[in-house]
Motif scaffolding. Sequence first.
Motif, mmCIF file in Angstrom:
data_model
loop_
_atom_site.group_PDB
_atom_site.id
_atom_site.type_symbol
_atom_site.label_atom_id
_atom_site.label_comp_id
_atom_site.label_asym_id
_atom_site.label_seq_id
_atom_site.Cartn_x
_atom_site.Cartn_y
_atom_site.Cartn_z
ATOM 1 N N PRO A 291 0.603 -1.216 0.188
ATOM 2 C CA PRO A 291 -0.077 -0.048 0.014
ATOM 3 C C PRO A 291 0.788 1.264 0.034
ATOM 4 O O PRO A 291 0.359 2.288 -0.662
ATOM 5 C CB PRO A 291 -0.887 -0.047 1.203
ATOM 6 C CG PRO A 291 -0.847 -1.533 1.633
ATOM 7 C CD PRO A 291 0.198 -2.222 1.002
ATOM 8 N N TYR A 292 1.888 1.139 0.908
ATOM 9 C CA TYR A 292 2.655 2.370 0.965
ATOM 10 C C TYR A 292 3.374 2.675 -0.503
ATOM 11 O O TYR A 292 3.885 3.916 -0.797
ATOM 12 C CB TYR A 292 3.607 2.336 2.091
ATOM 13 C CG TYR A 292 2.849 3.071 3.429
ATOM 14 C CD1 TYR A 292 2.580 4.436 3.320
ATOM 15 C CD2 TYR A 292 3.069 2.308 4.490
ATOM 16 C CE1 TYR A 292 1.904 4.928 4.522
ATOM 17 C CE2 TYR A 292 2.339 2.766 5.641
ATOM 18 C CZ TYR A 292 1.743 4.028 5.810
ATOM 19 O OH TYR A 292 1.240 4.739 6.879
ATOM 20 N N SER A 293 3.923 1.449 -0.937
ATOM 21 C CA SER A 293 4.592 1.724 -2.174
ATOM 22 C C SER A 293 3.889 2.196 -3.286
ATOM 23 O O SER A 293 4.284 3.078 -4.104
ATOM 24 C CB SER A 293 5.337 0.404 -2.755
ATOM 25 O OG SER A 293 6.059 -0.248 -1.745
ATOM 26 N N LEU A 294 2.493 1.778 -3.502
ATOM 27 C CA LEU A 294 1.421 2.254 -4.439
ATOM 28 C C LEU A 294 1.324 3.754 -4.028
ATOM 29 O O LEU A 294 1.167 4.528 -4.936
ATOM 30 C CB LEU A 294 0.601 1.509 -4.597
ATOM 31 C CG LEU A 294 0.630 0.061 -5.208
ATOM 32 C CD1 LEU A 294 -0.687 -0.578 -4.881
ATOM 33 C CD2 LEU A 294 1.238 0.041 -6.460
ATOM 34 N N ALA A 295 1.044 4.114 -2.945
ATOM 35 C CA ALA A 295 0.766 5.558 -2.537
ATOM 36 C C ALA A 295 1.961 6.250 -2.908
ATOM 37 O O ALA A 295 1.694 7.445 -3.572
ATOM 38 C CB ALA A 295 0.346 5.503 -1.048
ATOM 39 N N TYR A 296 3.071 5.773 -2.674
ATOM 40 C CA TYR A 296 4.404 6.769 -3.149
ATOM 41 C C TYR A 296 4.513 6.818 -4.323
ATOM 42 O O TYR A 296 5.167 7.844 -5.044
ATOM 43 C CB TYR A 296 5.452 6.173 -2.291
ATOM 44 C CG TYR A 296 6.736 6.873 -2.206
ATOM 45 C CD1 TYR A 296 6.548 8.322 -1.826
ATOM 46 C CD2 TYR A 296 7.911 6.675 -2.638
ATOM 47 C CE1 TYR A 296 7.825 9.104 -1.842
ATOM 48 C CE2 TYR A 296 8.871 7.446 -2.628
ATOM 49 C CZ TYR A 296 9.007 8.539 -2.257
ATOM 50 O OH TYR A 296 9.879 9.425 -2.248
ATOM 51 N N ALA A 297 4.112 5.952 -5.271
ATOM 52 C CA ALA A 297 4.342 5.917 -6.506
ATOM 53 C C ALA A 297 3.575 7.173 -7.225
ATOM 54 O O ALA A 297 3.931 8.110 -8.069
ATOM 55 C CB ALA A 297 3.811 4.825 -7.503
ATOM 56 N N CYS A 298 2.294 7.331 -6.799
ATOM 57 C CA CYS A 298 1.647 8.272 -7.032
ATOM 58 C C CYS A 298 1.896 9.796 -6.482
ATOM 59 O O CYS A 298 1.978 10.832 -7.095
ATOM 60 C CB CYS A 298 0.067 8.217 -6.625
ATOM 61 S SG CYS A 298 -0.740 6.731 -7.279
ATOM 62 N N LEU A 299 2.498 9.665 -5.413
ATOM 63 C CA LEU A 299 2.845 10.948 -4.737
ATOM 64 C C LEU A 299 4.138 11.566 -5.261
ATOM 65 O O LEU A 299 4.248 12.890 -5.447
ATOM 66 C CB LEU A 299 3.081 10.752 -3.182
ATOM 67 C CG LEU A 299 3.266 11.874 -2.303
ATOM 68 C CD1 LEU A 299 1.896 13.064 -2.488
ATOM 69 C CD2 LEU A 299 3.095 11.495 -0.804
ATOM 70 N N LYS A 300 5.066 10.432 -5.465
ATOM 71 C CA LYS A 300 6.527 10.996 -6.074
ATOM 72 C C LYS A 300 6.186 11.427 -7.529
ATOM 73 O O LYS A 300 6.933 12.478 -7.954
ATOM 74 C CB LYS A 300 7.573 9.566 -5.878
ATOM 75 C CG LYS A 300 8.840 10.270 -6.379
ATOM 76 C CD LYS A 300 9.741 9.158 -5.917
ATOM 77 C CE LYS A 300 11.362 9.630 -6.398
ATOM 78 N NZ LYS A 300 12.046 8.702 -5.719
ATOM 79 N N LEU A 301 5.256 10.996 -8.241
ATOM 80 C CA LEU A 301 4.793 11.385 -9.658
ATOM 81 C C LEU A 301 4.594 13.152 -9.314
ATOM 82 O O LEU A 301 5.205 13.871 -10.181
ATOM 83 C CB LEU A 301 3.634 10.662 -10.110
ATOM 84 C CG LEU A 301 3.181 11.142 -11.572
ATOM 85 C CD1 LEU A 301 2.512 9.796 -12.236
ATOM 86 C CD2 LEU A 301 2.516 12.654 -11.681
#
Length: 491
Positions: A291-301
């Motif tokens: 969950p945190y990896s996918l959330a970070y993918a969107c946020l780092k974008l």
Amino acid sequence: MWSLYTYHHLLAFLLTFLSYVLLHASRKTFSNVKVSISAQWTPSALQQNGSNSSLSPGETWEENQLFADVEEATLFLGALDSIFLFSYAVGLYISGVIGDRFNLRYVLSFGLCGSAVTEFVFGTLTEWLHFYNVYFYCILWVINGLLQSTVWPCVVAIMGNWFGKSGRGFIFGLWSACASVGNILGAFLASSVLKYGYEYAFLVTSVVQFAGGVVVFFGLLTSPKEIGLSDYSETGLRSVTRDSDSQHPLMNDDEDALCDDYSIQQRDEELEPQPKAIGFLQAFCLPGVIPYSLAYACLKLVNYSFFFWLPFYLCNNFGWKEVQADRLSVWYDVGGIVGGTVQGLISDVLGKRAPVLAISLLLAMGALVGYSHSPNNQLVNGALLATTGFLIGGPSNIISSAISADLGRQGALQNSQQALATVTGIVDGTGSIGAAGGQYLVSLIESKLGWMCVFYFFIIMTGCSVLFIIPLLYREICSLCRDSQARTHQL
């Protein structure tokens, strides 16, 4: 809490902070000299170069596989950004596993020094030798992405070894400002020598980074165990030495007694089971990692889109000068520094991370709407930028540092503590893949639909970050409610 920390903790904090500051300074340098590089790679610039005056511009650029005009060169520089980010993302998955299996100090120093040499060859040596080749540049930038990917998992793992969960949010929130400080330092170093040629900007940052790698190699302690301390209840430290061994002088007449003490201690340490490094798939399946990896993918974008496109947007949309745009964009980094520190402190007080992140990201969606309608006023724009950076950059810093350390030291690991670097690599690697793909989408959306639709895209991605952590948010809110009820019953 603060009484538990020693000057060794401070040294570990400063050296890991310095490591990523220097890395981001060199990364920022490439962004700051793109205009000079694109001009140098075109026939008009080569025609003015005395060493190539015997050749016509066409022959020179055909021989070196350069570009017909500045626009083509700029497009290639954009392609280099994507190449770097994708290789960096792939490297993070690999580097995390390597960091948990080898000495973190060696891996970190190798990444810093190797990246410095690569950047020196890319920006300085090729210009001194007048060697221009697009394929060579691509290969170098792939290598640079892989080498730079070794740094973040290692520094987060080292910080996780030194600082327990108590106070980790505040400490890591403050420490994660290293990227923003590196951006500011890189801009300063590049601008101070750019008048002599872009090759000297690469020279200065690569030399400083290489020197930093040497300092890290000889000065950094990766774990309290290296000085006879070990973890104690996640927050404190206890000595693993016997009696007063640490107080013995280096030279002593009672040499045999010292040898006996050392052999006893060595046998005891050999009997103590050594933690094994966790496998990649095991780390990927740890609670909270996906969950945190996918959330970070969107946020780092979103975060990296501001990093790469903000100065261009300010110049293009408001017609401000490049120098003004560069200075104004710093306020986004300032907001991120304050946001990471404050939100980390709040999460420490609550004992939970997800509620703080969710509230910040929901507010960030409103801040993005407000910033997209910013008037042509630098003061108002700067205030909105700082607010947006606080609400977006803050959670980004927390996920990439404090939460990664939490995930790498959670109870599900049981006897294995060697997962910090692997988990950090997974989280940051997934985020970098999102950031790499997002840069192409931003340029595509802007060219087809305009900047307003780009901000709508950012809002959607920020909302997706919240959606991915909803299960974790629900569990942590329930836990807070149970704790509150338990305290009420005790009263």
